[in-house]
Design an enzyme around this catalytic site. Structure first.
Site, PDB file in Angstrom:
ATOM      1  CE  LYS A 167       3.428   7.054  -2.468  1.00 45.85           C
ATOM      2  NZ  LYS A 167       3.115   8.236  -3.108  1.00 45.85           N
ATOM      3  CG  ASP A 220       4.917   9.990  -6.325  1.00 51.49           C
ATOM      4  OD1 ASP A 220       4.547   9.260  -7.083  1.00 51.49           O
ATOM      5  OD2 ASP A 220       4.530   9.614  -5.138  1.00 51.49           O
ATOM      6  N   GLY A 253      -0.361  16.419   2.147  1.00 56.16           N
ATOM      7  CA  GLY A 253       0.268  15.104   2.573  1.00 56.16           C
ATOM      8  C   GLY A 253       1.389  14.616   1.716  1.00 56.16           C
ATOM      9  N   GLY A 254       1.608  13.326   1.380  1.00 56.08           N
ATOM     10  CA  GLY A 254       2.889  13.129   0.581  1.00 56.08           C
ATOM     11  C   GLY A 254       2.737  13.558  -0.833  1.00 56.08           C
TER      12      GLY A 254
HETATM   13  P1  NAP Z   1      -2.115  11.558   1.955  1.00 57.88           P
HETATM   14  O1  NAP Z   1      -0.743  11.550   2.212  1.00 57.88           O
HETATM   15  O2  NAP Z   1      -3.011  10.737   2.885  1.00 57.88           O
HETATM   16  O3  NAP Z   1      -2.629  13.174   2.111  1.00 57.88           O
HETATM   17  C1  NAP Z   1      -3.735  13.577   1.553  1.00 57.88           C
HETATM   18  C2  NAP Z   1      -4.005  15.105   1.695  1.00 57.88           C
HETATM   19  O4  NAP Z   1      -5.380  15.353   1.401  1.00 57.88           O
HETATM   20  C3  NAP Z   1      -3.800  15.325   3.403  1.00 57.88           C
HETATM   21  O5  NAP Z   1      -3.334  16.468   3.459  1.00 57.88           O
HETATM   22  C4  NAP Z   1      -5.278  15.326   3.712  1.00 57.88           C
HETATM   23  O6  NAP Z   1      -5.664  16.050   4.996  1.00 57.88           O
HETATM   24  C5  NAP Z   1      -5.975  15.859   2.584  1.00 57.88           C
HETATM   25  N1  NAP Z   1      -7.380  15.698   2.603  1.00 57.88           N
HETATM   26  C6  NAP Z   1      -8.142  14.189   2.342  1.00 57.88           C
HETATM   27  N2  NAP Z   1      -9.377  14.256   2.534  1.00 57.88           N
HETATM   28  C7  NAP Z   1      -9.689  15.571   2.407  1.00 57.88           C
HETATM   29  C8  NAP Z   1     -10.719  16.325   2.283  1.00 57.88           C
HETATM   30  N3  NAP Z   1     -11.967  15.608   2.317  1.00 57.88           N
HETATM   31  N4  NAP Z   1     -10.809  17.622   2.373  1.00 57.88           N
HETATM   32  C9  NAP Z   1      -9.643  18.467   2.314  1.00 57.88           C
HETATM   33  N5  NAP Z   1      -8.372  17.994   2.332  1.00 57.88           N
HETATM   34  C10 NAP Z   1      -8.380  16.388   2.571  1.00 57.88           C
HETATM   35  O7  NAP Z   1      -2.171  11.033   0.334  1.00 57.88           O
HETATM   36  P2  NAP Z   1      -1.193  11.229  -0.805  1.00 57.88           P
HETATM   37  O8  NAP Z   1      -0.374  10.274  -0.939  1.00 57.88           O
HETATM   38  O9  NAP Z   1      -0.712  12.782  -0.495  1.00 57.88           O
HETATM   39  O10 NAP Z   1      -2.264  11.269  -1.966  1.00 57.88           O
HETATM   40  C11 NAP Z   1      -3.144  12.235  -2.298  1.00 57.88           C
HETATM   41  C12 NAP Z   1      -3.873  11.985  -3.797  1.00 57.88           C
HETATM   42  O11 NAP Z   1      -2.834  11.985  -4.708  1.00 57.88           O
HETATM   43  C13 NAP Z   1      -4.569  10.746  -3.847  1.00 57.88           C
HETATM   44  O12 NAP Z   1      -5.694  10.849  -4.581  1.00 57.88           O
HETATM   45  C14 NAP Z   1      -3.508   9.866  -4.455  1.00 57.88           C
HETATM   46  O13 NAP Z   1      -4.288   8.755  -5.538  1.00 57.88           O
HETATM   47  C15 NAP Z   1      -3.126  10.928  -5.315  1.00 57.88           C
HETATM   48  N6  NAP Z   1      -1.854  10.650  -5.954  1.00 57.88           N
HETATM   49  C16 NAP Z   1      -1.413  10.454  -7.348  1.00 57.88           C
HETATM   50  C17 NAP Z   1      -0.241  10.487  -8.028  1.00 57.88           C
HETATM   51  C18 NAP Z   1      -0.248  10.365  -9.393  1.00 57.88           C
HETATM   52  O14 NAP Z   1       0.679   9.618  -9.800  1.00 57.88           O
HETATM   53  N7  NAP Z   1      -0.974  10.767 -10.281  1.00 57.88           N
HETATM   54  C19 NAP Z   1       0.785  10.030  -7.239  1.00 57.88           C
HETATM   55  C20 NAP Z   1       0.586  10.226  -5.670  1.00 57.88           C
HETATM   56  C21 NAP Z   1      -0.488  10.517  -5.432  1.00 57.88           C
HETATM   57  P3  NAP Z   1      -5.577  15.121   6.441  1.00 57.88           P
HETATM   58  O15 NAP Z   1      -4.544  14.543   6.589  1.00 57.88           O
HETATM   59  O16 NAP Z   1      -6.229  16.229   7.352  1.00 57.88           O
HETATM   60  O17 NAP Z   1      -6.597  13.904   5.963  1.00 57.88           O
END
Ligand code: NAP
Length: 301
Positions: free
Chosen positions: A71, A109, A138-139
């Site tokens: 992304k 999003d 994160g994103g």
């Molecule tokens: P990302 O960019 O990888 O960011 C994930 C965030 O969560 C980072 O801050 C990460 O910290 C943190 N994290 C990961 N594991 C953790 C843990 N065990 N304890 C505490 N913090 C933790 O991913 P993303 O794109 O933001 O996506 C995050 C979630 O949102 C995913 O489950 C994704 O499927 C969901 N999502 C849903 C939609 C929807 O339409 N419903 C849209 C987008 C995303 P670190 O960097 O330190 O690992």
């Protein structure tokens, strides 16, 4: 002409996007297909991403969705960005500018989250700002925080890496609301005084960690808040169960998934997306906690 759409990311095994968009095309009698283009991270990733974006620019593709881990990588490949994509720093939808040949990058999003959140927020909080706690930086957390802070909300962003939350807050400092970074690691938990909304924007609660919640048992929920979990598979996450036990209204991220897809579909086709059909399609795919557990057990056997 057949419309060729698709998703770039890695891995893509659990994506619902193909069914969502192909059913939407069918509903509008549009000829086309939606493919999953897995690009494994590595030395060839930029070349592969560039060639997909070039195919969109030349009209050989009708639209591209982008997911983890690209992304941010695709940002400089677009000719122009929407203000939301630029501030968030992430693109999940690429489309050709109507009547032109420039490739636009958008982040659907963020409005997808905001639209679906209205189903959960009490009416008095739907207008004007409130106070929210976002878990993760994160994103997805950036998209959620942008949606809230651009509407004057006060947002606390709690991340296990303090620097990630601090960077997010710095990037969003010019928005009408305010963003406060805090560590997610303290035993006492972040301050939640006046907090009306908690959003999980971490992947915690998805398989394989179905029993995990980003909200430790020893933290208490603020009274009168609502809880939105971006995770949508399983249908009810551990966080939603915890919050439900203390009678807080909860919602998973399936509605956001549908809405972000609907907005992308509208960019590509110029037509009103068939939301009802898109919604029915993904709701059929969604699994419960116990179904996922059964699948995991079968895979082990
Ligand atoms: P990302 O960019 O990888 O960011 C994930 C965030 O969560 C980072 O801050 C990460 O910290 C943190 N994290 C990961 N594991 C953790 C843990 N065990 N304890 C505490 N913090 C933790 O991913 P993303 O794109 O933001 O996506 C995050 C979630 O949102 C995913 O489950 C994704 O499927 C969901 N999502 C849903 C939609 C929807 O339409 N419903 C849209 C987008 C995303 P670190 O960097 O330190 O690992």
């Amino acid at each position: 002409m057949k419309m060729r759409l698709g998703l770039i990311g890695y891995p893509l095994g659990s994506s619902y996007s193909r069914q969502l968009h192909e059913q939407a095309l069918k509903a509008l009698n549009l000829e086309g297909s939606y493919q999953l283009w897995e690009i494994p991270p590595g030395p060839d990733e930029l070349e592969e991403l560039t060639s997909r974006v070039e195919a969109l620019r030349e009209g050989k593709l009708g639209g591209i969705n982008v997911t983890i881990p690209y992304k941010e990588t695709v940002l400089p490949l677009a000719d122009r960005l929407t203000p939301a994509a630029r501030t968030i720093g992430a693109v999940n939808t690429l489309y050709r500018e109507p009547g032109g040949n420039q490739v636009m990058g958008d982040n659907t999003d963020s409005p997808g989250f905001w639209t679906d959140l209205q189903q959960l927020l009490p009416p008095e909080r739907q207008k004007g700002g409130g106070s929210a706690l976002v878990l993760g930086a994160g994103g997805a957390a950036r998209a959620v925080t942008y949606a809230l802070a651009s509407r004057s909300w006060r947002v606390t962003v709690a991340a296990r890496r303090a620097a990630q939350a601090e960077e997010l807050a710095a990037d969003f400092r010019d928005l009408p609301g305010s963003v406060w970074p805090v560590p997610l690691t303290s035993r006492d938990g972040p301050s939640t005084t006046g907090c009306g909304l908690i959003v999980n924007a971490t992947p915690v609660g998805m398989a394989p960690g179905l029993n995990l919640s980003p909200w430790p048992d020893y933290w208490s929920f603020p009274r009168g808040c609502v809880v939105y979990d971006l995770v949508y598979n399983p249908r009810e996450t551990s966080l939603m169960k915890q919050a439900g036990e203390v009678n807080l209204p909860v919602r998973n991220g399936l509605g956001m998934l549908i809405e972000q897809a609907a907005l992308a579909f509208a960019h590509w086709t110029g037509q009103p997306p068939p939301r009802e059909i898109m919604s029915r399609t993904v709701r059929r795919q969604q699994t419960t906690f116990s179904q996922i557990k059964d699948q995991q057990q079968k895979q082990k056997e």
